[in-house]
Design a protein around this motif. Sequence first.
Motif, PDB file in Angstrom:
ATOM      1  N   LYS A 196       1.078  -1.259   0.411  1.00  0.00           N
ATOM      2  CA  LYS A 196      -0.351  -0.290  -0.241  1.00  0.00           C
ATOM      3  C   LYS A 196       0.824   1.296   0.443  1.00  0.00           C
ATOM      4  CE  LYS A 196      -3.908  -2.224   2.308  1.00  0.00           C
ATOM      5  NZ  LYS A 196      -5.073  -2.051   3.891  1.00  0.00           N
ATOM      6  N   THR A 197       0.597   1.976  -0.508  1.00  0.00           N
ATOM      7  CA  THR A 197       0.861   3.675  -0.768  1.00  0.00           C
ATOM      8  C   THR A 197       0.013   4.359   0.429  1.00  0.00           C
ATOM      9  OG1 THR A 197      -0.228   4.599  -2.573  1.00  0.00           O
ATOM     10  CG2 THR A 197       2.155   3.232  -2.582  1.00  0.00           C
ATOM     11  N   TYR A 198       0.861   5.594   1.034  1.00  0.00           N
ATOM     12  CA  TYR A 198       0.000   6.127   2.167  1.00  0.00           C
ATOM     13  C   TYR A 198      -0.268   7.383   1.570  1.00  0.00           C
ATOM     14  CZ  TYR A 198       1.621   2.281   4.565  1.00  0.00           C
ATOM     15  OH  TYR A 198       1.956   0.481   4.945  1.00  0.00           O
ATOM     16  N   GLY A 199      -1.485   8.273   1.701  1.00  0.00           N
ATOM     17  CA  GLY A 199      -1.579  10.062   1.135  1.00  0.00           C
ATOM     18  C   GLY A 199      -1.125  10.852   2.436  1.00  0.00           C
ATOM     19  N   VAL A 200      -1.664  11.973   2.287  1.00  0.00           N
ATOM     20  CA  VAL A 200      -1.622  12.949   3.245  1.00  0.00           C
ATOM     21  C   VAL A 200      -2.487  13.108   4.253  1.00  0.00           C
ATOM     22  CG1 VAL A 200      -0.436  14.807   1.990  1.00  0.00           C
ATOM     23  CG2 VAL A 200      -2.473  14.865   1.570  1.00  0.00           C
ATOM     24  N   CYS A 201      -3.764  12.079   3.397  1.00  0.00           N
ATOM     25  CA  CYS A 201      -4.793  12.300   4.974  1.00  0.00           C
ATOM     26  C   CYS A 201      -3.983  10.468   5.766  1.00  0.00           C
ATOM     27  CB  CYS A 201      -6.192  11.181   4.106  1.00  0.00           C
ATOM     28  SG  CYS A 201      -5.167   9.574   3.883  1.00  0.00           S
ATOM     29  N   VAL A 202      -3.029  10.186   6.015  1.00  0.00           N
ATOM     30  CA  VAL A 202      -2.532   9.924   7.070  1.00  0.00           C
ATOM     31  C   VAL A 202      -2.129  10.884   8.444  1.00  0.00           C
ATOM     32  CG1 VAL A 202      -1.759   7.958   5.973  1.00  0.00           C
ATOM     33  CG2 VAL A 202       0.163   9.749   6.637  1.00  0.00           C
ATOM     34  N   ASP A 203      -2.133  11.638   7.906  1.00  0.00           N
ATOM     35  CA  ASP A 203      -1.853  12.541   8.482  1.00  0.00           C
ATOM     36  C   ASP A 203      -3.355  13.029   9.477  1.00  0.00           C
ATOM     37  OD1 ASP A 203       0.450  13.267   9.449  1.00  0.00           O
ATOM     38  OD2 ASP A 203       0.516  15.686   8.512  1.00  0.00           O
ATOM     39  N   LEU A 204      -4.255  13.190   8.658  1.00  0.00           N
ATOM     40  CA  LEU A 204      -5.884  13.668   9.298  1.00  0.00           C
ATOM     41  C   LEU A 204      -5.841  13.007  10.603  1.00  0.00           C
ATOM     42  CD1 LEU A 204      -7.184  14.763   6.065  1.00  0.00           C
ATOM     43  CD2 LEU A 204      -6.469  15.729   8.277  1.00  0.00           C
ATOM     44  N   TRP A 205      -5.324  11.397   9.743  1.00  0.00           N
ATOM     45  CA  TRP A 205      -6.223  10.230  11.333  1.00  0.00           C
ATOM     46  C   TRP A 205      -5.422  10.620  12.550  1.00  0.00           C
ATOM     47  CZ3 TRP A 205      -9.030   6.030  11.434  1.00  0.00           C
ATOM     48  CH2 TRP A 205      -8.544   4.693  12.545  1.00  0.00           C
ATOM     49  N   SER A 206      -4.493  10.315  11.925  1.00  0.00           N
ATOM     50  CA  SER A 206      -2.872  11.088  14.061  1.00  0.00           C
ATOM     51  C   SER A 206      -3.956  13.060  13.905  1.00  0.00           C
ATOM     52  CB  SER A 206      -1.984  11.351  13.057  1.00  0.00           C
ATOM     53  OG  SER A 206      -0.921  10.346  12.461  1.00  0.00           O
ATOM     54  N   ILE A 207      -4.369  13.026  13.280  1.00  0.00           N
ATOM     55  CA  ILE A 207      -5.020  14.412  14.037  1.00  0.00           C
ATOM     56  C   ILE A 207      -6.158  14.001  14.979  1.00  0.00           C
ATOM     57  CG2 ILE A 207      -5.862  16.987  13.531  1.00  0.00           C
ATOM     58  CD1 ILE A 207      -3.726  16.995  11.101  1.00  0.00           C
ATOM     59  N   GLY A 208      -6.873  13.086  14.208  1.00  0.00           N
ATOM     60  CA  GLY A 208      -8.383  12.573  15.175  1.00  0.00           C
ATOM     61  C   GLY A 208      -7.776  12.869  16.188  1.00  0.00           C
ATOM     62  N   VAL A 209      -6.786  11.278  16.551  1.00  0.00           N
ATOM     63  CA  VAL A 209      -7.098  11.066  17.437  1.00  0.00           C
ATOM     64  C   VAL A 209      -6.779  11.643  18.115  1.00  0.00           C
ATOM     65  CG1 VAL A 209      -5.379   8.716  18.535  1.00  0.00           C
ATOM     66  CG2 VAL A 209      -6.371   8.444  16.017  1.00  0.00           C
ATOM     67  N   THR A 210      -5.290  12.103  18.137  1.00  0.00           N
ATOM     68  CA  THR A 210      -4.334  13.280  18.715  1.00  0.00           C
ATOM     69  C   THR A 210      -6.675  14.186  19.689  1.00  0.00           C
ATOM     70  OG1 THR A 210      -2.738  13.495  17.854  1.00  0.00           O
ATOM     71  CG2 THR A 210      -3.345  15.830  19.219  1.00  0.00           C
ATOM     72  N   PHE A 211      -7.141  15.163  18.389  1.00  0.00           N
ATOM     73  CA  PHE A 211      -8.107  16.038  19.399  1.00  0.00           C
ATOM     74  C   PHE A 211      -8.917  14.777  20.069  1.00  0.00           C
ATOM     75  CE2 PHE A 211      -7.537  18.535  15.454  1.00  0.00           C
ATOM     76  CZ  PHE A 211      -6.828  19.360  15.751  1.00  0.00           C
TER      77      PHE A 211
END
Length: 710
Positions: A196-211
């Motif tokens: 699999k390749t990963y796009g910029v949305c992986v940062d969004l997942w981390s942001i969601g967990v952080t929030f």
Amino acid sequence: MIASTANYLWCVDDVLGHGATASVFKARKKRTGEHVAVKVFNEVSYHRPLEVQMREFEMLRRLNHNNIVKLFAVEELASKQKVLIMEYCSGGNLLGLLEEPEHSFGLQELEFRTVLECVVNGMTHLRENGVVHRDIKPGNIMRQVAEDGRSIYKLTDFGAARALDDDEKFVSIYGTEEYLHPDMYERAVLHKPQHKTYGVCVDLWSIGVTFYHAATGSLPFIPFGGARRNKLVMFKITTEVPAAAISGVQRVEDGPIEWGYNLPHNCQLSQGLRVQLVPMLAAILEPDQGRCWVFDQFFSAATDILQRVTVYVFSLMQASAHVIYIHHYSTVSIFYEEVAAQTAVQVELQHYLFLGHDLLLEPSMKVVNFPPTSPSQPLILLSRGTETHTGLPHREPDTFPIPSKFDVVTDSHFSRVMVGVVHQYLRMVNALHQNREQLLQGYYSYMMKMRKECGDAILIIRMLNMRLKPCIDTEYRLHNQVKHTSDPPSSNDNNQKMRRIQDLLPVYDAGIRDFQNHLEHLHVELAKYFEGLALDKSRQRMKTLLEKIMAIHQQYRKDRLNGKLSYNDEQIHKFEKIQLSTHIRRVKGLYRVDCLQKYKDLLTSATTWSSILHNMQSRLEDFGHLSQGLMADLEMFEEHQNKVLDNILLQPNGAKQEAAEPSRDKDQMVLRMYHLKEEMEILVGELQCNNSIIERLGTPAPAALKPDLA
């Protein structure tokens, strides 16, 4: 030991943080003594290719924003190894803040909004520069404390960052496993081969967990035994998140997953903010990269939340506090609908008080023109309907049985958990105290409103009486003057109406004065509650118990660090556990018996007050409509009588009639003069009533929270 570069020095024991590739130390600039942070890479990191080592340096050089930690310089140690000289943040990092027992159930609303704003602003700058961070987590969000005490959060640790456009992908793995997107987790943590390749949305997942972590004090996805002990279940949870869910917890081993679609009840965020935040979290905590939001959608939703203003509302009859998040350009009509959505009080039934006065809101008025509100000075919402109390503002937190066996590690963990729980108890005690205060102040304002309306009704009755008496007298004189004619000035129906009004007004006057007596009794009762609130020491007592439990926790932390205790220290440890158990029982008793019971007693009285005042308001509104009709009837009577008088005075008289009836003109003139006198008396009476109203309106409302009601 002291380490240094050409311009900076630091003690190797003064560690700010450790990571997989580097350690950060608190250092000083040699020339000025200014504090900075120095990032020193470990040996493994220095063996990476040079271009990889230089990536973080170059990345930080191209970023310049208040919500990103600044890079001041790149210097060398004596070994020629490069170190980063960066901005020092005095408040540590967000993870450290969340690990404090006080934040066991998440940050307070204002602090959370600050985190949201700073992270969004920092991430916006990254996206504008085409940078993906790849390791967003609370430990990489530093906290600077400004001179005014407010927090400024800054993104740091760009060792994993790289330039990446929205349509580009990458295959390398970085990040901390609890905050990793499940596709990355599968490869990095479970070591499963995949392409699999990963796009910029992986940062969004981390942001969601952080929030979510910042809002609740815990991670959103938790398998039984913890994320690091049960990695397969952790992966299962994160990949099977249902649509609209924002959390998943496994309570028992091999048990089902409990999916959460809202933030937990003990979260400190208001319902108004939750309504805005939860849909955004659900959209970025989406395991399918194809269905997850892109950054533009995230920034749009987050900016929409941050641009809304807050209006604090206290629904009096429901005894509930609300925060309305609304755009400043929205109209009052939209505000009414937002309030109705939160309180279920229909738009047409809403009426507001502010600082003890009626707040008149036009539907087209903009929210920006509202008076400034706060938790202690909200808009007081009155409902013209019958409402019921919504219940307690908080649910009592869960507590755990105190460990029976002696174990310094278990006891330290338990005491830490209890410090967080007692902090929650203290917040609940403060909330109950504030709700009691708002209830008393709100009902005081409501009673003062009713007192004013009763006074206005008495003035209206006076005015009706002043206008009615001349009408009846004039009718009597006109009847005597022209009783021999075949065209009487008024019909019997009009006479009966005036007599009926004359009979009704004393009844209404007596009823309204009875209302005034009721209000005086309510004021006395209210004053007793104000006095009880002023004498209540529950908050201070809860703070004292918290301090005692925190002292035991500090001792238990030392015992855990010491490991094996001497016999005497072990006995002291056990005695402290007995004290801890006693303090916990006192905390529960103080909350349930003192705070909660007093609040429930006030709610019982408030239910009675609400019923009395609602009935009073309905009766006064009915009287208002009736008095308008009575005033219209009197005006009709007066107009009819004036026409009759004009006809009498203008009636033609022959010479013979004048000689035969010399006294009739005199009687008519006297009648007209009487009528003129009565009109002047009415005018004087109305002026007196108006002066009374002006004086009442000019009297300032009491500003103190505890007015002298006796």
